[in-house]
Design a protein around this motif. Sequence first.
Motif, PDB file in Angstrom:
ATOM      1  N   TYR A 192      38.455  21.839  51.476  1.00 37.88           N
ATOM      2  CA  TYR A 192      39.425  21.645  50.400  1.00 37.88           C
ATOM      3  C   TYR A 192      38.918  22.382  49.168  1.00 37.88           C
ATOM      4  O   TYR A 192      37.844  22.086  48.638  1.00 37.88           O
ATOM      5  N   PHE A 193      39.703  23.359  48.689  1.00 36.24           N
ATOM      6  CA  PHE A 193      39.289  24.208  47.588  1.00 36.24           C
ATOM      7  C   PHE A 193      39.719  23.654  46.238  1.00 36.24           C
ATOM      8  O   PHE A 193      40.618  22.823  46.140  1.00 36.24           O
ATOM      9  N   GLN A 194      39.072  24.166  45.210  1.00 30.28           N
ATOM     10  CA  GLN A 194      39.250  23.680  43.852  1.00 30.28           C
ATOM     11  C   GLN A 194      40.704  23.726  43.392  1.00 30.28           C
ATOM     12  O   GLN A 194      41.489  24.575  43.829  1.00 30.28           O
ATOM     13  N   GLU A 195      41.027  22.826  42.478  1.00 30.33           N
ATOM     14  CA  GLU A 195      42.365  22.795  41.904  1.00 30.33           C
ATOM     15  C   GLU A 195      42.388  23.439  40.517  1.00 30.33           C
ATOM     16  O   GLU A 195      43.433  23.924  40.069  1.00 30.33           O
ATOM     17  N   ARG A 196      41.245  23.447  39.861  1.00 31.27           N
ATOM     18  CA  ARG A 196      41.152  24.112  38.559  1.00 31.27           C
ATOM     19  C   ARG A 196      39.712  24.576  38.354  1.00 31.27           C
ATOM     20  O   ARG A 196      38.760  23.861  38.707  1.00 31.27           O
ATOM     21  N   ALA A 197      39.565  25.752  37.753  1.00 28.38           N
ATOM     22  CA  ALA A 197      38.231  26.324  37.562  1.00 28.38           C
ATOM     23  C   ALA A 197      37.395  25.488  36.608  1.00 28.38           C
ATOM     24  O   ALA A 197      36.159  25.450  36.717  1.00 28.38           O
ATOM     25  N   SER A 198      38.029  24.796  35.670  1.00 26.92           N
ATOM     26  CA  SER A 198      37.294  24.024  34.673  1.00 26.92           C
ATOM     27  C   SER A 198      36.504  22.868  35.288  1.00 26.92           C
ATOM     28  O   SER A 198      35.551  22.369  34.684  1.00 26.92           O
ATOM     29  N   SER A 199      36.870  22.433  36.490  1.00 26.59           N
ATOM     30  CA  SER A 199      36.105  21.370  37.149  1.00 26.59           C
ATOM     31  C   SER A 199      34.743  21.856  37.626  1.00 26.59           C
ATOM     32  O   SER A 199      33.847  21.056  37.906  1.00 26.59           O
ATOM     33  N   ARG A 200      34.600  23.181  37.769  1.00 26.45           N
ATOM     34  CA  ARG A 200      33.361  23.821  38.228  1.00 26.45           C
ATOM     35  C   ARG A 200      32.931  23.317  39.607  1.00 26.45           C
ATOM     36  O   ARG A 200      31.756  23.294  39.954  1.00 26.45           O
ATOM     37  N   VAL A 201      33.911  22.889  40.398  1.00 23.52           N
ATOM     38  CA  VAL A 201      33.693  22.458  41.778  1.00 23.52           C
ATOM     39  C   VAL A 201      34.473  23.400  42.682  1.00 23.52           C
ATOM     40  O   VAL A 201      35.702  23.296  42.772  1.00 23.52           O
ATOM     41  N   PRO A 202      33.820  24.357  43.350  1.00 24.95           N
ATOM     42  CA  PRO A 202      34.566  25.345  44.133  1.00 24.95           C
ATOM     43  C   PRO A 202      35.246  24.767  45.368  1.00 24.95           C
ATOM     44  O   PRO A 202      36.352  25.157  45.704  1.00 24.95           O
ATOM     45  N   TYR A 203      34.579  23.836  46.053  1.00 28.42           N
ATOM     46  CA  TYR A 203      35.199  23.235  47.238  1.00 28.42           C
ATOM     47  C   TYR A 203      34.361  22.090  47.766  1.00 28.42           C
ATOM     48  O   TYR A 203      33.202  21.906  47.386  1.00 28.42           O
ATOM     49  N   ILE A 204      34.975  21.321  48.641  1.00 32.01           N
ATOM     50  CA  ILE A 204      34.269  20.333  49.449  1.00 32.01           C
ATOM     51  C   ILE A 204      34.573  20.634  50.906  1.00 32.01           C
ATOM     52  O   ILE A 204      35.694  21.022  51.246  1.00 32.01           O
ATOM     53  N   THR A 205      33.578  20.529  51.757  1.00 29.88           N
ATOM     54  CA  THR A 205      33.794  20.714  53.189  1.00 29.88           C
ATOM     55  C   THR A 205      33.487  19.396  53.898  1.00 29.88           C
ATOM     56  O   THR A 205      32.468  18.757  53.637  1.00 29.88           O
ATOM     57  N   LEU A 206      34.403  18.981  54.763  1.00 29.25           N
ATOM     58  CA  LEU A 206      34.300  17.730  55.522  1.00 29.25           C
ATOM     59  C   LEU A 206      34.220  18.082  57.001  1.00 29.25           C
ATOM     60  O   LEU A 206      35.073  18.817  57.504  1.00 29.25           O
ATOM     61  N   GLU A 346      29.300  36.633  43.880  1.00 27.95           N
ATOM     62  CA  GLU A 346      30.753  36.823  43.952  1.00 27.95           C
ATOM     63  C   GLU A 346      31.487  35.484  44.044  1.00 27.95           C
ATOM     64  O   GLU A 346      32.493  35.269  43.365  1.00 27.95           O
ATOM     65  N   PHE A 347      30.977  34.552  44.866  1.00 38.34           N
ATOM     66  CA  PHE A 347      31.660  33.270  45.032  1.00 38.34           C
ATOM     67  C   PHE A 347      31.605  32.466  43.740  1.00 38.34           C
ATOM     68  O   PHE A 347      32.564  31.769  43.382  1.00 38.34           O
ATOM     69  N   ARG A 348      30.493  32.562  43.026  1.00 38.18           N
ATOM     70  CA  ARG A 348      30.388  31.857  41.737  1.00 38.18           C
ATOM     71  C   ARG A 348      31.420  32.387  40.753  1.00 38.18           C
ATOM     72  O   ARG A 348      32.114  31.610  40.086  1.00 38.18           O
ATOM     73  N   GLU A 349      31.522  33.699  40.667  1.00 38.52           N
ATOM     74  CA  GLU A 349      32.454  34.294  39.699  1.00 38.52           C
ATOM     75  C   GLU A 349      33.906  34.006  40.053  1.00 38.52           C
ATOM     76  O   GLU A 349      34.725  33.708  39.187  1.00 38.52           O
ATOM     77  N   VAL A 350      34.238  34.104  41.334  1.00 38.14           N
ATOM     78  CA  VAL A 350      35.624  33.864  41.718  1.00 38.14           C
ATOM     79  C   VAL A 350      35.991  32.391  41.576  1.00 38.14           C
ATOM     80  O   VAL A 350      37.170  32.040  41.467  1.00 38.14           O
ATOM     81  N   SER A 351      34.987  31.513  41.515  1.00 38.38           N
ATOM     82  CA  SER A 351      35.239  30.078  41.382  1.00 38.38           C
ATOM     83  C   SER A 351      35.366  29.634  39.931  1.00 38.38           C
ATOM     84  O   SER A 351      36.200  28.782  39.606  1.00 38.38           O
ATOM     85  N   ILE A 352      34.543  30.196  39.053  1.00 40.26           N
ATOM     86  CA  ILE A 352      34.530  29.701  37.665  1.00 40.26           C
ATOM     87  C   ILE A 352      34.726  30.804  36.638  1.00 40.26           C
ATOM     88  O   ILE A 352      34.725  30.522  35.431  1.00 40.26           O
ATOM     89  N   GLY A 353      34.873  32.056  37.097  1.00 43.70           N
ATOM     90  CA  GLY A 353      35.036  33.160  36.160  1.00 43.70           C
ATOM     91  C   GLY A 353      36.301  33.015  35.319  1.00 43.70           C
ATOM     92  O   GLY A 353      37.334  32.558  35.786  1.00 43.70           O
ATOM     93  N   ARG A 354      36.201  33.417  34.061  1.00 41.48           N
ATOM     94  CA  ARG A 354      37.332  33.336  33.150  1.00 41.48           C
ATOM     95  C   ARG A 354      38.038  34.681  33.064  1.00 41.48           C
ATOM     96  O   ARG A 354      37.485  35.707  33.413  1.00 41.48           O
ATOM     97  N   GLY A 355      39.254  34.670  32.582  1.00 41.85           N
ATOM     98  CA  GLY A 355      39.988  35.899  32.385  1.00 41.85           C
ATOM     99  C   GLY A 355      41.002  36.144  33.477  1.00 41.85           C
ATOM    100  O   GLY A 355      40.959  35.531  34.556  1.00 41.85           O
ATOM    101  N   PRO A 356      41.930  37.057  33.212  1.00 43.47           N
ATOM    102  CA  PRO A 356      43.034  37.298  34.151  1.00 43.47           C
ATOM    103  C   PRO A 356      42.588  37.835  35.500  1.00 43.47           C
ATOM    104  O   PRO A 356      43.211  37.549  36.522  1.00 43.47           O
TER     105      PRO A 356
END
Length: 403
Positions: A192-206, A346-356
């Motif tokens: 389950y992937f993040q709903e908003r970047a501001s949470s700084r939680v990229p995903y949870i795997t179950l 790359e995964f860090r930036e695509v998860s929490i990176g700012r900008g368009p």
Amino acid sequence: MTHYTDIAIIGGGLAGSTAAAMLGRAGVAAILVDPHAVYPPDFRIEKISGAEQIGRFRRTGVADLALRRATLASENWIARFGYVLDHAPVHQYGILYDALVAAVREEIPGSVPRILAKAVAITPSEDRQSVVLSNGDTISARLVVLANGLNVGLRHMLGITRTITSPAHSISVGFDLVPGGGPSFPFPAMTYFQERASSRVPYITLFPIGDRMRANLFAYRAVDDPWLRSVRHHPAETLEAALPGLKRITGDYTVSGEVKVRPADLIVNSGTRIPGVVLVGDAFCTTCPVTGTGSDKVFTDVERLCNVHIPRWLSTEGMSDTKIAAFYDDPVKRACDAWSLQKAWEFREVSIGRGPYWLAQRWARFAVSLGRGVRHRLAGPLLATRSLSPDERRDIRGLTESS
């Protein structure tokens, strides 16, 4: 007492135990040094998945027992914003790290002695290496394989420089998730992937391990962030706040057992080209658990070292730094290291990176997952009738025999 051998392996985790099993089965004289007769519980690798990663494990020749003992999931739901995007066919195995190491250790033949001690000093040379143990014994070996993970003492004594390139690059959280409204969850496994970047939680795997549903939650936060205290003491509430749409799929849930939290630094070492000593796995450099490439690096390092380089090195006299350099310059190893490091950033930036740009990247990934889900639903009848690969048949047969 002095023990004479060709290879002294320091550290009995996944890298060291795999190396001991491979070398012993190849008839190479080796000794494994580790203070634990039974490897203790440790929050590290808990899942092996994907054809490439499983293939790397199988190339070591010691994967079969561990994979038979793991829990196989053949479908993984991909979800975001409270909706299931895809029922993705997968080949993934859930197994706790200490159980994984235990299974690999069972592949070590009796010809490989195991000494329950710590290595406290190494004196390298271009001929034979001297290893002093905590029990007073010494080992004289042609080669020392340093597979002791994040322990820095021996590396410091050898003059190896440790550099943290990204402190607390990510945070891993592990716990069991228990369904609140029924006997089981509706999915075999789910990411389950993040709903908003501001949470700084990229995903949870179950994913299942035996009859448990294991959860690995990942975050990009500082080690002094109050969020870490919250996730330790109030995991269910913290999870719901970070991923509020998750309950639309899981239903009510509770968190069971110990909540394990592990910050991960990105670390590189320099000055490693030392005669008679080679570093593998995390002892050489670390990666980010969020990307799941740590086991790829371990399997690649050990497979190349034991299948390619050690046989060549033992065929001639000496153990010069030129020989050692051949391992670090191995193109397969270098490609795996570079790929793993690139994915970490790359995964860090695509998860929490700012900008368009990064916002567009996140929506593009969402669209790709959605498109794959449509294709899988359309291809469902075909997938249902396809023939199983030999590996899949063997895994299913092993599960049937053990149940």
